[in-house]
Design an enzyme around this catalytic site. Structure first.
Site, mmCIF file in Angstrom:
data_model
loop_
_atom_site.group_PDB
_atom_site.id
_atom_site.type_symbol
_atom_site.label_atom_id
_atom_site.label_comp_id
_atom_site.label_asym_id
_atom_site.label_seq_id
_atom_site.Cartn_x
_atom_site.Cartn_y
_atom_site.Cartn_z
ATOM 1 N N ARG A 41 -1.759 -0.075 -9.573
ATOM 2 C CA ARG A 41 -0.610 -0.941 -9.860
ATOM 3 C C ARG A 41 -1.053 -2.391 -10.063
ATOM 4 O O ARG A 41 -2.181 -2.750 -9.714
ATOM 5 C CB ARG A 41 0.379 -0.874 -8.690
ATOM 6 C CG ARG A 41 0.883 0.537 -8.413
ATOM 7 C CD ARG A 41 0.693 0.888 -6.919
ATOM 8 N NE ARG A 41 1.033 2.296 -6.638
ATOM 9 C CZ ARG A 41 2.261 2.752 -6.493
ATOM 10 N NH1 ARG A 41 3.274 1.915 -6.576
ATOM 11 N NH2 ARG A 41 2.480 4.024 -6.247
ATOM 12 N N GLY A 88 2.557 3.617 1.566
ATOM 13 C CA GLY A 88 3.133 3.831 2.887
ATOM 14 C C GLY A 88 3.650 5.234 3.093
ATOM 15 O O GLY A 88 3.753 5.701 4.233
ATOM 16 N N ARG A 89 4.016 5.931 2.003
ATOM 17 C CA ARG A 89 4.433 7.325 2.137
ATOM 18 C C ARG A 89 3.923 8.164 0.964
ATOM 19 O O ARG A 89 4.542 9.145 0.572
ATOM 20 C CB ARG A 89 5.947 7.436 2.253
ATOM 21 C CG ARG A 89 6.752 6.889 1.096
ATOM 22 C CD ARG A 89 8.217 7.262 1.257
ATOM 23 N NE ARG A 89 9.046 6.653 0.227
ATOM 24 C CZ ARG A 89 10.329 6.939 0.035
ATOM 25 N NH1 ARG A 89 10.912 7.837 0.791
ATOM 26 N NH2 ARG A 89 11.025 6.347 -0.907
ATOM 27 N N ASP A 114 7.863 5.956 8.701
ATOM 28 C CA ASP A 114 7.263 7.226 9.112
ATOM 29 C C ASP A 114 6.493 7.919 7.999
ATOM 30 O O ASP A 114 5.886 8.962 8.226
ATOM 31 C CB ASP A 114 8.349 8.176 9.655
ATOM 32 C CG ASP A 114 9.480 8.422 8.661
ATOM 33 O OD1 ASP A 114 9.278 8.183 7.443
ATOM 34 O OD2 ASP A 114 10.577 8.851 9.089
ATOM 35 N N GLY A 165 0.803 -1.225 0.000
ATOM 36 C CA GLY A 165 0.000 0.000 0.000
ATOM 37 C C GLY A 165 0.831 1.268 0.000
ATOM 38 O O GLY A 165 2.069 1.243 0.057
ATOM 39 N N LYS A 189 4.253 12.603 -2.219
ATOM 40 C CA LYS A 189 5.151 11.541 -1.746
ATOM 41 C C LYS A 189 6.012 12.110 -0.630
ATOM 42 O O LYS A 189 6.766 13.057 -0.837
ATOM 43 C CB LYS A 189 6.042 11.036 -2.882
ATOM 44 C CG LYS A 189 6.914 9.852 -2.472
ATOM 45 C CD LYS A 189 7.632 9.261 -3.666
ATOM 46 C CE LYS A 189 8.466 8.040 -3.247
ATOM 47 N NZ LYS A 189 9.141 7.423 -4.409
ATOM 48 N N ASP A 191 4.375 -4.194 -7.185
ATOM 49 C CA ASP A 191 3.700 -3.015 -6.641
ATOM 50 C C ASP A 191 4.253 -1.728 -7.239
ATOM 51 O O ASP A 191 3.704 -0.650 -6.997
ATOM 52 C CB ASP A 191 3.825 -2.973 -5.115
ATOM 53 C CG ASP A 191 5.263 -3.006 -4.636
ATOM 54 O OD1 ASP A 191 5.926 -4.030 -4.887
ATOM 55 O OD2 ASP A 191 5.731 -2.034 -4.037
#
Length: 522
Positions: free
Chosen positions: A199, A102-103, A134, A100, A122, A269
């Site tokens: 994707r 994530g950032r 994070d 997924g 991003k 991905d």
């Protein structure tokens, strides 16, 4: 900031019912709503003027505080609901389960004429898919993504775009080479733009979980909005969808091979259903022509994603997408036929592409062997790919035996002294054969040179060039970012005042971090 909002993705596809921004497995959903993290002291470093125009955003608007706040996550536009996408993927050949965004956080979709564009940040903070990370990005990786995505667009390579590059004013801890030496770096955000960020892994996660209702909904959405040319129904439309994705994927990879681009992390991905280059992480550009080169430190031993293997990985990734779509069709043969056609098409398209790079446009049975021998010769000694192919257009057919190596070749050698007589002899044989083959062409040398110079770029974003911009930026000097941005807008033009960038990689950059190998945090 007025935008023509057209949020089809969030309106037509199922969302995560949990609105808490906690790391978790997300089921029966294509996305989760999430709010970007506010930044402490944002600063706009660069904006793509051409993409502004494409998105109908005025230059004056791009200079406003509102624009800065939007592209750095400090403001959510009215009537928009930012979200992170759910997807899985095969990483280095192994199923990784849910991954997924994530950032990455999608801000909104906007409609321009008859096309939708998704704006995505991003490095704008954590999402339910951040796992232990994070969700932030650092300046060095953001500069690389910003410059490269726009450079690829101007090279004619299918790609996502980059609208803006900004500092956040926050410090981010990163272990750049995963060697146990983390350090604080400048935080940054890139505003990425694409018609879609769906994707291969978006389908894989749903199929793996046997969530076939959502799988069908996503496939139907993708066909409706991104492949409207598909008019068939039932199972046939999913087969046609896969065929078109396969063709676009191959087209993209052929372009990568043409310009010497190595993605570095071709996980499923990181594969777009639009056949666009996506997720510029540890990518690199060939200096010496080398099928075995990969820029990714994580892939140093296996070399799964090396330059010469990219076409094979494209096929392997398409097989995973076929497996994901299979429940909608329940027949293997249509997928197998398309995958087999990929192999056939690659051989033909690769030959055509390589022929065009050396100025051969007529059909000739000798060409397959001529190209094969050229690719072998280029491996005898480190030979700069960009310089060799660009300078080759200056070679003229002289209809007599060639007894000395042409300058287009020798000027591309990194270590001329290691080119012994046996290597010279092989190269002379090749150039004599090539010289005779050119006699079969029906165009003049001037026309051949013109066509070759539109295929072989003079300027690409060599790794050391990006690193120079990063080094300056870390010292607070951002001028080189714009210089390279302007240079790479015209990669096929001579640009006489920019000759300093048409050179082989300097020796100091051979083993410098950021110039040779990079990690996934790069």
């Amino acid at each position: 900031m007025k935008l023509n909002l057209h949020n089809t993705f969030t309106k037509e596809l199922p969302s995560d019912s949990n609105l808490n921004n906690t790391r978790r497995q997300v089921h029966n959903a294509c996305f989760s709503y999430v709010t970007p993290k506010k930044t402490s002291n944002p600063e706009l470093l660069h904006v793509s003027d051409e993409l502004l125009n494409t998105l109908s955003i005025s230059k004056e608007t791009s200079q406003t505080k509102e624009f800065l706040d939007v592209v750095t996550g400090n403001k959510v536009l009215k009537d928009t609901h930012p979200y992170a996408m759910c997807y899985g993927g095969h990483q280095f050949g192994n199923w990784a389960g849910q991954l997924g965004d994530g950032r990455a956080i999608n801000l909104t979709q906007i409609r321009i004429v008859d096309k939708n564009w998704t704006l995505q940040l991003k490095g704008a903070g954590e999402t339910p898919y951040s796992r232990t990370a994070d969700g932030l990005a650092v300046l060095r990786s953001s500069i690389r993504e910003y410059l490269c995505s726009e450079a690829m667009f101007h090279l004619g390579v299918p790609t996502t775009r980059a609208l803006s590059l900004s500092l956040t004013g926050d410090q981010v801890m990163r272990d750049m080479l995963y060697d146990g030496n983390p350090a604080y770096e400048k935080g940054a955000i890139v505003c990425r733009v694409s018609e879609s960020f769906i994707r291969f892994g978006s389908f894989e996660i749903l199929s793996a979980r046997k969530d076939y209702n959502t799988l069908q909904a996503l496939a139907d959405y993708s066909i409706k909005h991104h492949y409207p040319e598909i008019t068939s129904s039932g199972k046939d439309k999913y087969i046609e969808f896969f065929r078109l994705v396969s063709e676009k994927t191959l087209e993209m990879i052929i372009h990568w091979q043409r310009v010497g681009f190595v993605h570095g992390v071709m996980n499923t991905d990181n594969m777009s259903i639009l056949g666009q280059t996506i997720d510029y992480g540890p990518y690199g550009w060939l200096e010496g022509y080398d099928f075995d080169w990969t820029p990714n430190t994580t892939d140093r031993q296996q070399k799964r994603y090396r330059f010469g293997n990219q076409p094979n990985i494209g096929l392997w990734n398409l097989l995973q997408l076929a497996n994901a779509l299979y429940p909608l069709v329940e027949e293997a043969k249509p997928f197998e036929d398309i995958l087999n056609q990929y192999k056939i098409d690659f051989d033909a398209k690769h030959l055509e592409m390589m022929k065009s790079k050396i100025g051969l446009f007529e059909k000739d049975a000798r060409d397959t062997l001529l190209i094969k021998q050229l690719e072998e010769n280029l491996h005898f000694t480190e030979t700069d790919m960009t310089i060799f192919f660009r300078k080759l257009s200056e070679f003229t057919s002289i209809e007599t035996e060639i007894k000395t190596l042409p300058k287009c070749l020798t000027e591309a050698f990194y270590k001329p002294n290691e080119v012994k007589e046996n290597i010279k002899s092989i190269w002379l044989d090749w150039f004599n054969t090539y010289d005779q083959r050119l006699l079969s062409e029906k165009i003049t040398h001037q026309e051949r040179k013109r066509k070759m110079d539109l295929i072989n770029p003079k300027y690409v974003l060599r790794n050391y060039m990006a690193q120079l911009a990063i080094d300056d930026a870390n010292k607070g000097d951002y001028s080189l970012i714009d210089e390279l941005y302007q240079l790479l807008k015209k990669p096929y033009d001579e640009q006489p005042n920019k000759e300093k960038w048409f050179v082989k990689r300097p020796e100091w950059a051979r083993h410098k971090v950021g110039c040779s190998m990079l990690s996934c945090s790069s």
